[in-house]
Design an enzyme around this catalytic site. Structure first.
Site, short mmCIF file in Angstrom:
data_model
loop_
_atom_site.label_atom_id
_atom_site.label_comp_id
_atom_site.label_asym_id
_atom_site.label_seq_id
_atom_site.Cartn_x
_atom_site.Cartn_y
_atom_site.Cartn_z
N ARG A 1 0.87 -1.17 0.00
CA ARG A 1 0.00 0.00 0.00
C ARG A 1 0.91 1.22 0.00
O ARG A 1 1.98 1.21 0.64
CB ARG A 1 -0.89 0.05 1.26
N GLU B 1 -4.39 7.45 -4.63
CA GLU B 1 -4.66 6.78 -5.91
C GLU B 1 -5.99 7.28 -6.48
O GLU B 1 -6.94 7.41 -5.71
CB GLU B 1 -4.70 5.27 -5.70
N HIS C 1 -1.89 0.18 -9.67
CA HIS C 1 -2.43 -0.77 -8.68
C HIS C 1 -3.11 -1.97 -9.36
O HIS C 1 -4.31 -2.19 -9.21
CB HIS C 1 -3.40 -0.05 -7.73
P1 NAP Z 1 -0.63 -11.90 4.39
O1 NAP Z 1 -0.51 -13.32 3.99
O2 NAP Z 1 -1.47 -11.54 5.56
O3 NAP Z 1 0.85 -11.33 4.60
C1 NAP Z 1 1.17 -10.15 5.23
C2 NAP Z 1 2.52 -10.32 5.88
O4 NAP Z 1 2.94 -9.05 6.41
C3 NAP Z 1 2.50 -11.31 7.03
O5 NAP Z 1 3.50 -12.26 6.84
C4 NAP Z 1 2.76 -10.47 8.26
O6 NAP Z 1 3.57 -11.20 9.17
C5 NAP Z 1 3.52 -9.28 7.67
N1 NAP Z 1 3.40 -8.10 8.53
C6 NAP Z 1 2.29 -7.59 9.12
N2 NAP Z 1 2.61 -6.52 9.86
C7 NAP Z 1 3.94 -6.38 9.77
C8 NAP Z 1 4.86 -5.47 10.34
N3 NAP Z 1 4.46 -4.52 11.20
N4 NAP Z 1 6.17 -5.60 10.02
C9 NAP Z 1 6.58 -6.59 9.19
N5 NAP Z 1 5.76 -7.48 8.63
C10 NAP Z 1 4.45 -7.37 8.91
O7 NAP Z 1 -1.19 -11.02 3.18
P2 NAP Z 1 -0.91 -11.17 1.63
O8 NAP Z 1 -2.03 -11.88 1.00
O9 NAP Z 1 0.47 -11.64 1.40
O10 NAP Z 1 -1.04 -9.62 1.20
C11 NAP Z 1 -0.17 -8.66 1.75
C12 NAP Z 1 -0.59 -7.25 1.37
O11 NAP Z 1 -0.31 -7.02 0.01
C13 NAP Z 1 -2.08 -6.95 1.49
O12 NAP Z 1 -2.44 -6.60 2.81
C14 NAP Z 1 -2.27 -5.79 0.54
O13 NAP Z 1 -2.11 -4.57 1.21
C15 NAP Z 1 -1.15 -5.98 -0.47
N6 NAP Z 1 -1.67 -6.40 -1.79
C16 NAP Z 1 -1.46 -5.58 -2.85
C17 NAP Z 1 -1.89 -5.96 -4.10
C18 NAP Z 1 -1.67 -5.09 -5.28
O14 NAP Z 1 -2.51 -5.07 -6.16
N7 NAP Z 1 -0.57 -4.38 -5.35
C19 NAP Z 1 -2.57 -7.18 -4.28
C20 NAP Z 1 -2.76 -7.97 -3.18
C21 NAP Z 1 -2.30 -7.59 -1.93
P3 NAP Z 1 3.59 -10.89 10.74
O15 NAP Z 1 2.16 -10.72 11.15
O16 NAP Z 1 4.28 -12.05 11.33
O17 NAP Z 1 4.39 -9.64 10.90
C1 GLV Z 2 -5.04 -5.28 -3.58
O1 GLV Z 2 -4.35 -4.33 -3.39
C2 GLV Z 2 -5.49 -6.15 -2.55
O2 GLV Z 2 -5.30 -5.85 -1.37
O3 GLV Z 2 -6.08 -7.18 -2.91
#
Ligand code: NAP
Ligand code: GLV
Length: 329
Positions: free
Chosen positions: A238, A267, A286
């Site tokens: 984000r 955005e 995005h």
């Molecule tokens: P996820 O499986 O929940 O992974 C998030 C990771 O971030 C976890 O491993 C968590 O581990 C870590 N985290 C949380 N707080 C943290 C902190 N303070 N410091 C360091 N690490 C931290 O989620 P995901 O499915 O991989 O998605 C992650 C993020 O990507 C989403 O929340 C979204 O914002 C973004 N995203 C963007 C797009 C796009 O279109 N660009 C698409 C999908 C997702 P710990 O809790 O152990 O710290």
């Molecule tokens: C996209 O940014 C998502 O969080 O799925």
């Protein structure tokens, strides 16, 4: 009276059909223009379910307006646009779209890394603009990716999948999370480090944390100054995880070599934004999860979640685990 479902972006009719067969469904008329807040609040007043996107702010005003609201299904894995506390207090289930977008987002994230490292966008524009006059030894020379060190901040589902991609490039992989993941370390050969060590040692840094109060502005000027001057920073999480002004200044001062950004603080980003004037920035609108296949599956998952809640069943992907339906009079 049938439950009322409001959808905040125009979606393909064939996907919405299962909802239309069961409920009264109203859909905002545009797929690319956000529904104005006053209309969203008026719709929330009538709605039993809202189908929302990450650009909709589902704040206290919207949630408190929804006197009959039972579920908000958000077309994203991230839910930083939603006030979870108020949702749980009001007995509103919040659902997201995890897992189904993991591979697609990891592909795009690694693609962004490659584009920034090998100057792919800049090179493509160079050809189209008729600037290619002759072959030259260092023409648009970028950086190697293979055998370099990748640092992943936020080793969740997408982070792990990016790491998997990186093993094919023989990269050394560091990661930082609040929780260590020994199984992933074993499977992928990734190494757990402190945030500081990761930032100092990595050639490529990929941010994939959720946006939370803790991760907001995690990447400050001081953090960029600790990076190698050759480091390329990729943000697919984000925009607000990064102090954008600090990133701009670090790029301008040559403190880091480049950036690949799929997300921004505001955005859509304004075309006049200083970051977009830099040739070493690859900027995308995005589109992490935006493949035809994945977006269709995400829409279906939101629809499944709405149908489950409105029919008194368990939703597939509930965010607010403390959610309990309100007993309404
Ligand atoms: P996820 O499986 O929940 O992974 C998030 C990771 O971030 C976890 O491993 C968590 O581990 C870590 N985290 C949380 N707080 C943290 C902190 N303070 N410091 C360091 N690490 C931290 O989620 P995901 O499915 O991989 O998605 C992650 C993020 O990507 C989403 O929340 C979204 O914002 C973004 N995203 C963007 C797009 C796009 O279109 N660009 C698409 C999908 C997702 P710990 O809790 O152990 O710290
Ligand atoms: C996209 O940014 C998502 O969080 O799925």
């Amino acid at each position: 009276m049938k439950p009322y479902v409001y959808i905040t972006r125009k979606l393909p009719n064939e996907l919405v059909k299962p909802l239309q067969e069961r409920f009264t469904v109203n859909m905002w008329k545009h797929d690319d223009i956000p529904v104005p807040k006053d209309i969203l609040i008026e719709e929330a007043k009538k709605a039993d379910a809202l189908f929302t996107v990450l650009a909709d702010s589902i704040d206290e005003r919207v949630l408190n307006a929804g006197k009959n609201l039972k579920v908000v299904a958000n077309l994203a894995v991230g839910y930083d646009n939603i006030d979870l506390t108020t949702a749980s207090k009001n007995g509103i289930a919040i659902c997201n779209t995890p897992d189904v977008l993991t591979d697609t987002t990891a592909d795009l994230t690694f693609g962004l890394l490659m584009a920034a490292a090998r100057r792919i966008v800049e090179s493509a524009e160079f050809v189209k603009e008729g600037k290619w006059q002759s072959w030259s030894p260092y023409l648009l020379a970028g950086q190697d990716i293979h055998h370099k060190t990748l640092g992943i901040v936020g080793m969740g589902k997408i982070g792990e999948t990016v790491a998997k991609r990186a093993t094919g490039f023989d990269m050394d992989i560091l990661y930082y999370n609040r929780t260590r993941k020994p199984e992933v370390e074993q499977q992928l050969g990734v190494v757990y480090t402190s945030f500081d060590e990761l930032v100092t040692k990595s050639d490529f840094i990929v941010c994939l944390t959720p946006l939370t109060p803790e991760t907001k502005n995690m990447f400050t000027r001081e953090v960029f100054q600790k990076m190698k001057r050759s480091t390329i920073f990729i943000n697919a999480a984000r925009g607000a995880v990064v102090d954008e002004q600090a990133l701009y200044e670090a790029l301008l001062a040559g403190e880091i070599a480049g950036a690949g950004l799929d997300v921004f603080q505001k955005e859509p980003i304004n075309a006049d934004h200083p970051l977009l004037k830099l040739s070493n920035v690859v900027a995308l609108p995005h589109i992490g999860s935006s493949s035809m296949e994945t977006r269709t599956i995400m829409i279906q998952l939101c629809i499944d979640n709405i149908m489950a809640i409105l029919e008194g069943k368990e939703p597939k992907t509930l965010v607010n685990k403390d959610w309990r339906p309100l007993v309404r009079g």
